[in-house]
Design a protein around this motif. Structure first.
Motif, short mmCIF file in Angstrom:
data_model
loop_
_atom_site.label_atom_id
_atom_site.label_comp_id
_atom_site.label_asym_id
_atom_site.label_seq_id
_atom_site.Cartn_x
_atom_site.Cartn_y
_atom_site.Cartn_z
N ILE A 146 0.87 -1.18 0.00
CA ILE A 146 0.00 0.00 0.00
C ILE A 146 0.90 1.23 0.00
O ILE A 146 1.63 1.48 0.96
CB ILE A 146 -0.92 0.03 1.24
N ILE A 147 0.88 1.94 -1.11
CA ILE A 147 1.77 3.10 -1.27
C ILE A 147 1.01 4.25 -1.91
O ILE A 147 0.34 4.04 -2.94
CB ILE A 147 3.02 2.70 -2.08
N ASN A 148 1.10 5.43 -1.30
CA ASN A 148 0.34 6.60 -1.78
C ASN A 148 -1.13 6.25 -1.98
O ASN A 148 -1.71 6.52 -3.03
CB ASN A 148 0.95 7.16 -3.07
N GLN A 149 -1.70 5.59 -0.98
CA GLN A 149 -3.12 5.19 -0.96
C GLN A 149 -3.52 4.21 -2.06
O GLN A 149 -4.69 3.94 -2.25
CB GLN A 149 -4.04 6.41 -1.03
N GLU A 150 -2.55 3.66 -2.77
CA GLU A 150 -2.88 2.68 -3.81
C GLU A 150 -2.47 1.31 -3.33
O GLU A 150 -1.38 1.13 -2.79
CB GLU A 150 -2.14 3.01 -5.11
N ALA A 200 11.34 -4.32 -4.02
CA ALA A 200 11.32 -3.95 -5.45
C ALA A 200 9.92 -3.47 -5.87
O ALA A 200 9.79 -2.52 -6.65
CB ALA A 200 11.75 -5.14 -6.30
N THR A 201 8.88 -4.13 -5.34
CA THR A 201 7.51 -3.74 -5.67
C THR A 201 7.22 -2.33 -5.14
O THR A 201 6.55 -1.53 -5.81
CB THR A 201 6.50 -4.75 -5.06
N LEU A 236 6.14 3.36 -6.39
CA LEU A 236 6.54 4.77 -6.32
C LEU A 236 6.81 5.35 -7.71
O LEU A 236 6.60 6.53 -7.96
CB LEU A 236 7.79 4.94 -5.44
N MET A 237 7.27 4.48 -8.62
CA MET A 237 7.56 4.92 -9.99
C MET A 237 6.32 4.78 -10.89
O MET A 237 6.42 4.88 -12.11
CB MET A 237 8.73 4.10 -10.57
N GLN A 238 5.17 4.48 -10.25
CA GLN A 238 3.87 4.44 -10.94
C GLN A 238 3.81 3.44 -12.10
O GLN A 238 3.31 3.74 -13.18
CB GLN A 238 3.49 5.86 -11.39
#
Length: 443
Positions: free
Chosen positions: A254-258, A281-282, A287-289
């Motif tokens: 869960i990163i940046n609400q995604e 790595a994920t 983060l790199m979308q």
């Protein structure tokens, strides 16, 4: 500006090329022999060099010195430079200001190569214009000179981090920390830990630090010290509102609400430690979308790294595994932990201050015989002599593999996981791994 480069290997020659391109007066000095292929590059680029000596009058007049990571701080020429107040930096520090590319810096005692290769694989599969450098592949400085990439995945050793002043990665990863290379850190574990955390020292609120929240040394450091970077933890046992974790045999990030989810059994790499590498790595990929479908596909088709739990051959239903890259106890711990069959373990080499007690429970449970492959095996014999039924000393890889075959039965595994450096009998861990593979193919 006079740039002196100590060490005429990959990072040294790459730095010399970039320095020359940027208008520096460049001189390369190597106390050992420079390989012919590198000499040719230096001559072709009109760069002055010397080998098998350090001429002080040509070195101590430098404005800045780039030191290759293999040269210790205690080397006499380095001490003289420091006394004169001449900055001694790493290739990464020198090259970073000359590129606008985003860098993803990855460090840790173990798992950094796999995490670096996997991260690179994820970003490349997504079509990003990405380079791979640091401890691995082509020199970062040389790639910056060619100015080809928008982003770089860099594998960074503690030695490279020791030589940074202003460098900061946009995304940093610390895979784990366990005692390693203590001979270069006055045998003080805390010095080595601080060295790893240099990766985040210049990061700002706009940058990210991805780290193993299960790792004691990392957690303790983060409790006592501050980083301005945004923290993204990963764990096998805890869950987070932001971070990556395992829940019901599913990896979640869960990163940046995604949110991203993938069943762990679909991930190509095996073993718990590789789940950690995959979470790290994920997290970068998120983060790199990068699209979820691309991440899933990349994680399910990644082939792994040579000399790291590499399956070589199955002969008479015995699996031979090359883990030559395991140069410390912690790496070997992961290897033994992932064995599911009776194991003949090939171990030994140059000990970097190993404590073998950490492996005791695993050896009792998994190992039926130990083959010591080193010039001095006393510590290993003292540690495990009474624990396994069979202990043998050998002096060559060929002998080790032949003995291993004699000691196995159907369904067993032969594991080369030395827990030591390779310099007593081999050029490096790659040479050791290749000799193992050759010997297995010749059985």
């Amino acid at each position: 500006m006079r740039l002196v480069v100590l060490g005429g290997g990959e990072s040294g020659v790459g730095t010399a090329i970039l320095g020359k391109e940027k208008g520096c007066d460049v001189f390369v000095s190597d106390f050992g022999k420079i390989k012919e292929s590198y000499k040719e590059v230096l001559i072709k680029n009109g760069i002055d060099w010397e080998d098998e000596k350090h001429t002080e009058s040509l070195i101590l007049n430098a404005d800045v010195v780039m030191k290759s990571p293999g040269i210790p701080e205690k080397a006499p020429i380095v001490k003289k430079l420091v006394e004169k107040g001449i900055p001694v930096i790493s290739e990464i520090e020198f090259a970073a200001p000359f590129t606008k590319a985003i860098t993803i810096g990855i460090t840790g005692s173990n798992g950094k190569t796999t995490t670096t290769m996997l991260t690179y694989h994820l970003l490349q599969s997504a079509g990003l214009n990405v380079g791979l450098a640091g401890n691995i592949g082509k020199s970062f400085a040389e790639q910056v000179a060619e100015d080809k990439y928008d982003s770089y995945v860099l594998e960074l050793s503690s030695f490279q981090l020791d030589g940074i002043i202003n460098y900061k990665p946009h995304i940093a990863i610390i895979t784990n920390i366990s005692p390693d290379h203590l001979d270069r850190y006055d045998y003080k574990y805390e010095n080595y830990i601080d060295s790893k955390f240099r990766i985040t020292m210049n990061q700002t609120e706009e940058d990210y630090l991805i780290y193993d929240a299960d790792d004691e040394a990392i957690s303790e450091w983060l409790q006592k010290n501050k980083t301005r970077a945004k923290l993204i933890p990963f764990s096998l046992t805890k869950t987070f509102e932001e971070g990556a974790f395992i829940k019901n045999n599913t990896m979640e990030a869960i990163i940046n609400q995604e949110e991203f989810k993938m069943e762990t059994e679909s991930i190509a790499l095996e073993g718990k430690h590789n789940l950690k590498n995959a979470m790290a790595a994920t997290s970068v990929a998120k983060l790199m979308q990068i699209r979820k479908a691309t991440i899933r596909e990349s994680l399910s088709n990644f082939q792994g790294v040579e000399h790291r739990l590499e399956k070589v051959l199955k002969i008479q239903n015995v699996q031979y595994i090359n883990d030559s890259k395991a140069t410390n106890v912690n790496a070997t711990f992961f290897a033994l932990d992932s064995m599911n069959t009776p194991t003949v373990w090939i171990v030994g080499g140059v000990d970097k201050g190993n404590d073998y007690n950490e492996l005791m429970a695993l050896v009792r449970e998994k190992v039926k015989a130990i083959i010591c492959l080193g010039v001095d095996n006393k510590k290993i014999i003292d540690a495990f002599g009474n624990v396994v039924d069979m202990m043998i000393e050998v002096q060559s890889m060929r002998e080790a593999v032949i003995m291993a075959q004699r000691l196995t039965e159907k369904g067993d595994t032969v594991l080369l996981s030395p827990a030591c450096a390779s310099f007593d009998l081999f050029e490096n861990y790659e040479d050791r791994g290749r000799q193992f593979k050759d010997a297995v193919h010749n059985l």
